[in-house]
Design an enzyme around this catalytic site. Structure first.
Site, PDB file in Angstrom:
ATOM      1  NE  ARG A  57      12.606 -27.020 -22.028  1.00  0.00           N
ATOM      2  CZ  ARG A  57      11.266 -26.950 -21.943  1.00  0.00           C
ATOM      3  NH1 ARG A  57      10.719 -26.215 -21.032  1.00  0.00           N
ATOM      4  NH2 ARG A  57      10.496 -27.655 -22.751  1.00  0.00           N
ATOM      5  CB  THR A  58      17.335 -25.992 -27.428  1.00  0.00           C
ATOM      6  OG1 THR A  58      17.270 -27.056 -26.476  1.00  0.00           O
ATOM      7  CG2 THR A  58      18.707 -25.984 -28.065  1.00  0.00           C
ATOM      8  CE  LYS A  87      10.113 -23.227 -52.016  1.00  0.00           C
ATOM      9  NZ  LYS A  87      10.781 -22.049 -52.602  1.00  0.00           N
ATOM     10  CG  HIS A 137      20.277 -31.805 -26.623  1.00  0.00           C
ATOM     11  ND1 HIS A 137      20.829 -30.576 -26.922  1.00  0.00           N
ATOM     12  CD2 HIS A 137      18.976 -31.552 -26.288  1.00  0.00           C
ATOM     13  CE1 HIS A 137      19.914 -29.634 -26.762  1.00  0.00           C
ATOM     14  NE2 HIS A 137      18.786 -30.197 -26.392  1.00  0.00           N
TER      15      HIS A 137
HETATM   16  C1  NCD Z   1      15.150 -32.296 -24.709  1.00  0.00           C
HETATM   17  C2  NCD Z   1      15.382 -32.594 -26.184  1.00  0.00           C
HETATM   18  O1  NCD Z   1      14.940 -31.842 -27.065  1.00  0.00           O
HETATM   19  O2  NCD Z   1      16.040 -33.591 -26.435  1.00  0.00           O
HETATM   20  N1  NCD Z   1      14.643 -31.007 -24.484  1.00  0.00           N
HETATM   21  C3  NCD Z   1      15.494 -29.940 -24.370  1.00  0.00           C
HETATM   22  O3  NCD Z   1      16.253 -29.620 -25.257  1.00  0.00           O
HETATM   23  N2  NCD Z   1      15.493 -29.276 -23.207  1.00  0.00           N
HETATM   24  C4  NCD Z   1      14.427 -33.355 -23.985  1.00  0.00           C
HETATM   25  C5  NCD Z   1      13.139 -33.901 -24.528  1.00  0.00           C
HETATM   26  O4  NCD Z   1      12.629 -33.467 -25.565  1.00  0.00           O
HETATM   27  O5  NCD Z   1      12.603 -34.791 -23.868  1.00  0.00           O
END
Ligand code: NCD
Length: 427
Positions: A57-58, A87, A137
Site C-alpha cells: 500500500r505505502t 554492498k 508511520h
Molecule cells: C503497516 C506497516 O507497514 O507498518 N502497513 C501499511 O503501511 N499499510 C502495517 C503492518 O505492516 O502491519
C-alpha cells in the site's frame, strides 16, 4: 501556511493546523482521482522511493499519487537487495546520492530512527518516512485520520479502540499521537506484553491522555471504563450502573461506545524472542463475534496486511472500512507530496501552526542506545544522542528511536555527575 521543504519523519513533525491542511487538500484531490493528470502540478518533478522493507500500500499509493499529479517516480521497492546498501553503503550516503537525482525522497527502513538519520543528510529536498522499524508511520496516520474525518465527519470527540500488537506497531504509535492531539480519545486492548511502549504512553499522557489500557474486553468491563447510556433524562448521556448489567451485556455496551475499532496484526518480524512469539500467537485471537456486536456506525479499521485477526466474512459489512481506508492513501499522499513540493497553495488558515516540541538531546561519549533495533546500533557514524526524560532523572530517551533506558553510571565520574544536560532549549 506553507509546508514546502519540510521533512516528515514523525507525525509530531506536523502541527495540528498542518495536519488539517493536508486533510483539506486531500478532500480536493479525492474528487479528481479518475484521471491521470499528465499536465498536473508535479510535472517535471521526480520523487525517489527506496523501500528496505516489504510494502504494498505505502509504496504503490505514493507512486500512484505522484503519477496522478503528473510527476515521475524513480525507486527501488526492494532496496535492501537492489541498492548499494547490499554492498555495505550507509543510509547517510544513500540519502546524499538520492538528493542529487530527485526532488523528494520517500524511504521505509526496518531500523527505528533510520528515517530521522536519512533526513539529516538532505540539504536541498524534503523527506517523507514510509515507516521506520517499530517506531512511527506518519503517512499511514494521515490516511487513518482522513478516514475517520471523512466517514465520521470529525476527529474531535471520537473514541477509537485499538486492538493488537501495540508494542511493535508503528502505525499505532503515530495514530495515537495524532488522535489525542486532534481531540480524540483511545482505548487500548492488547495481549499481555504487547501494550504501548512506555515512551508512547508517557508522551500521550503529556498530551493529556488518561490511560485506558486492557488485556481483554472483559478486563475493560472490570476496569474503570466509564459507561454511558445513550440518552439520559435531560438528553445528555447518563452513566450506567455497571452492577446491574451482566458482563457480556457490558461488553456490548462498551463496544457500542467506540466510534472506530482499529485492529493491527502481530508484527512477527519484530519479535526478539521466538518463544515469546509462539506464546503470543496462541493468545492473539480476536473474538470474531465482537465485530458483529460493534455499534451500527462503528468504523472497523486496519492498516493492512491482515492475518487471522479480521474475518473475511466481515468484509461485506458496511462498517468494514479497511479497503476504503487503503484507497484514501492516494489522495492523502497527493496532498502531502504537492504541499511539500510547494505545488499547491492553500487559503486554509492555520488552527495552530506550532509542531510538538522536540526535546534537546546531547551526544554522550561511550553510551549506546539499549534498543537493538535502533539505527545508532548499526550505522556507527551516527552519534547516539539522548534527552533527560522529564520527571525521572534516572531515565534517558534516545533522540533517534525514542526508547527509554536507565541512565548508565559513567566510569570515573563523581557519583552525581549528569551524563546528559537536561536543558529544555529547542533544537
Ligand atoms: C503497516 C506497516 O507497514 O507498518 N502497513 C501499511 O503501511 N499499510 C502495517 C503492518 O505492516 O502491519
Amino acid at each position: 501556511m506553507s509546508l514546502g521543504g519540510k521533512h516528515i519523519v514523525s507525525i509530531n513533525d506536523l502541527s495540528n493546523g498542518e495536519i488539517e491542511l493536508i486533510l483539506d487538500v486531500a478532500d480536493e484531490f479525492q474528487d479528481q482521482l479518475s484521471f491521470r493528470n499528465s499536465s498536473g502540478p508535479a510535472l517535471n518533478h521526480i520523487m525517489a522511493m527506496m523501500f528496505f522493507e516489504p510494502s504494498t500500500r505505502t509504496y504503490l499509493s505514493f507512486a500512484s499519487a505522484m503519477n496522478r499529479l503528473g510527476g515521475d517516480v524513480i525507486g527501488m521497492p526492494d532496496a535492501a537487495h537492489q541498492s548499494s546498501v547490499a554492498k555495505g553503503e550507509s543510509i547517510a550516503d544513500t540519502a546524499r546520492v538520492v538528493e542529487s537525482y530527485s526532488d523528494l525522497f520517500v524511504m521505509r527502513h526496518p531500523l527505528d530512527g533510520s528515517t530521522r538519520v536519512a533526513s539529516e543528510y538532505l540539504t536541498k529536498i524534503p523527506f517523507i518516512s514510509g515507516g521506520d522499524g517499530a517506531h512511527e508511520h506518519p503517512t499511514q496516520t494521515l490516511l487513518d485520520l482522513y478516514t475517520i474525518r471523512r466517514e465520521k465527519g470529525t476527529i474531535k470527540g471520537q473514541t477509537v479502540a485499538i486492538f493488537g500488537d501495540l508494542l511493535h506497531s508503528r502505525t499505532i504509535h503515530s495514530l495515537a499521537y495524532g488522535l489525542v492531539r486532534l481531540g480524540g480519545d483511545i482505548v487500548c486492548v492488547a495481549p499481555p506484553g504487547l501494550g504501548l511502549p512506555p515512551y508512547v504512553r508517557e508522551s500521550l499522557q503529556d498530551l493529556g491522555w488518561a490511560p485506558k489500557e486492557f488485556e481483554t474486553l472483559e478486563e475493560a468491563v472490570k476496569g474503570d471504563l466509564v459507561l454511558y447510556q445513550a440518552e439520559g433524562a435531560n438528553g445528555k448521556p447518563r452513566r450506567k450502573d455497571q452492577a446491574q448489567v451482566k458482563q457480556q451485556a457490558l461488553i456490548e455496551v462498551i463496544l457500542k461506545q467506540f466510534d472506530a475499532m482499529y485492529f493491527t496484526r502481530l508484527q512477527a518480524e519484530r519479535f526478539e524472542d521466538e518463544q515469546q512469539l509462539a506464546a503470543t500467537k496462541e493468545a492473539y485471537t480476536i473474538n470474531r463475534a465482537i465485530l458483529n456486536k460493534a455499534g451500527e456506525e462503528t468504523l472497523i479499521m486496519h492498516p493492512l496486511p491482515r492475518r487471522s485477526e479480521l474475518a473475511y466474512e466481515f468484509d461485506r459489512d458496511k462498517r468494514a472500512a479497511y479497503f476504503r481506508q487503503a484507497g484514501y492513501g492516494v489522495p492523502v499522499r497527493m496532498a502531502l507530496v504537492s504541499l511539500l513540493l510547494g505545488l499547491v497553495e492553500s487559503s486554509t488558515s492555520a488552527i495552530d501552526s506550532k509542531p510538538v516540541e522536540r526535546r534537546t538531546a546531547q551526544g554522550t561519549a561511550g553510551v549506546e542506545c539499549e534498543n537493538i533495533r535502533c539505527v545508532t546500533r548499526q550505522e556507527l557514524y551516527v552519534t547516539p544522542r539522548f534527552w533527560q526524560v522529564p520527571g525521572n532523572t534516572r531515565l534517558l530517551g534516545c533522540y533517534y528511536c525514542d526508547q527509554e533506558m536507565i541512565k548508565p553510571i559513567r566510569q570515573n565520574a563523581p557519583p552525581d555527575a549528569e551524563i546528559v544536560d537536561g536543558a529544555q532549549a529547542k533544537n
